[in-house]
Design a protein around this motif. Structure first.
Motif, PDB file in Angstrom:
ATOM      1  N   TYR A  59       0.826  -1.204   0.000  1.00  0.00           N
ATOM      2  CA  TYR A  59       0.000   0.000   0.000  1.00  0.00           C
ATOM      3  C   TYR A  59       0.862   1.256   0.000  1.00  0.00           C
ATOM      4  N   ALA A  60       0.341   2.287  -0.620  1.00  0.00           N
ATOM      5  CA  ALA A  60       0.940   3.605  -0.495  1.00  0.00           C
ATOM      6  C   ALA A  60       0.725   4.098   0.932  1.00  0.00           C
ATOM      7  N   ASP A  61       1.684   4.864   1.436  1.00  0.00           N
ATOM      8  CA  ASP A  61       1.588   5.354   2.814  1.00  0.00           C
ATOM      9  C   ASP A  61       0.318   6.168   3.044  1.00  0.00           C
ATOM     10  N   SER A  62      -0.128   6.862   2.014  1.00  0.00           N
ATOM     11  CA  SER A  62      -1.288   7.750   2.160  1.00  0.00           C
ATOM     12  C   SER A  62      -2.594   7.006   2.410  1.00  0.00           C
ATOM     13  N   VAL A  63      -2.633   5.702   2.092  1.00  0.00           N
ATOM     14  CA  VAL A  63      -3.877   4.949   2.256  1.00  0.00           C
ATOM     15  C   VAL A  63      -3.738   3.781   3.218  1.00  0.00           C
ATOM     16  N   LYS A  64      -2.533   3.553   3.697  1.00  0.00           N
ATOM     17  CA  LYS A  64      -2.279   2.419   4.576  1.00  0.00           C
ATOM     18  C   LYS A  64      -3.166   2.502   5.820  1.00  0.00           C
ATOM     19  N   GLY A  65      -3.825   1.401   6.152  1.00  0.00           N
ATOM     20  CA  GLY A  65      -4.714   1.375   7.299  1.00  0.00           C
ATOM     21  C   GLY A  65      -6.121   1.842   6.996  1.00  0.00           C
ATOM     22  N   ARG A  66      -6.344   2.394   5.795  1.00  0.00           N
ATOM     23  CA  ARG A  66      -7.685   2.876   5.435  1.00  0.00           C
ATOM     24  C   ARG A  66      -8.266   2.115   4.260  1.00  0.00           C
ATOM     25  N   PHE A  67      -7.424   1.712   3.315  1.00  0.00           N
ATOM     26  CA  PHE A  67      -7.880   1.004   2.115  1.00  0.00           C
ATOM     27  C   PHE A  67      -7.443  -0.455   2.189  1.00  0.00           C
ATOM     28  N   THR A  68      -8.229  -1.319   1.552  1.00  0.00           N
ATOM     29  CA  THR A  68      -7.904  -2.741   1.495  1.00  0.00           C
ATOM     30  C   THR A  68      -8.075  -3.255   0.072  1.00  0.00           C
ATOM     31  N   ILE A  69      -7.012  -3.817  -0.464  1.00  0.00           N
ATOM     32  CA  ILE A  69      -7.072  -4.424  -1.788  1.00  0.00           C
ATOM     33  C   ILE A  69      -7.282  -5.924  -1.626  1.00  0.00           C
TER      34      ILE A  69
END
Length: 125
Positions: A59-69
């Protein structure tokens, strides 16, 4: 020829959730690095997340912990769950598949061969 078609974009209020999907025309989802990228108006395309054939994610740092692929191999579908959204997540979201990578998926657009047309996500404050 691989075709990728995104869906599920839309509008959501800040803090809300949304899920975008990418349907692939062939079984490339299970055998290749698959990624999500986004491009906001007036900005460069940036990587969001990637998943390899073993399900390992990046994950990109900007979405880590918020987005899930994730992916559904049976349906040849790539998914991106967006939670705790912020206005800065507003962008066109693109899915991509790599012809050359199946592990160690780079968060870099040149590593990906096939691209969808994108789906718009708008997060309002």
């Amino acid at each position: 020829q691989v075709q990728l078609v995104e869906s599920g974009g839309g509008s959501v209020q800040s803090g809300g959730s949304l899920r975008v999907s990418c349907a692939a025309s062939r079984g490339i989802v299970r055998n290749s690095c698959m990624g999500w990228f986004r491009q906001a108006l007036g900005k460069d395309r940036e990587a969001v997340a990637a998943i390899d054939e073993y399900g390992r994610t990046n994950y990109a740092d900007s979405v880590k912990g918020r987005f899930t692929i994730s992916r559904d191999n049976a349906k040849n579908t790539l998914l991106l769950q967006l939670d705790s959204t912020i206005p800065e997540d507003t962008a066109m979201y693109f899915c991509a598949a790599s012809r050359y990578y199946n592990i160690g998926c780079p968060l870099a657009a040149p590593a990906y061969t096939y691209w969808g047309q994108g789906t718009q996500v708008t997060v309002s404050s």
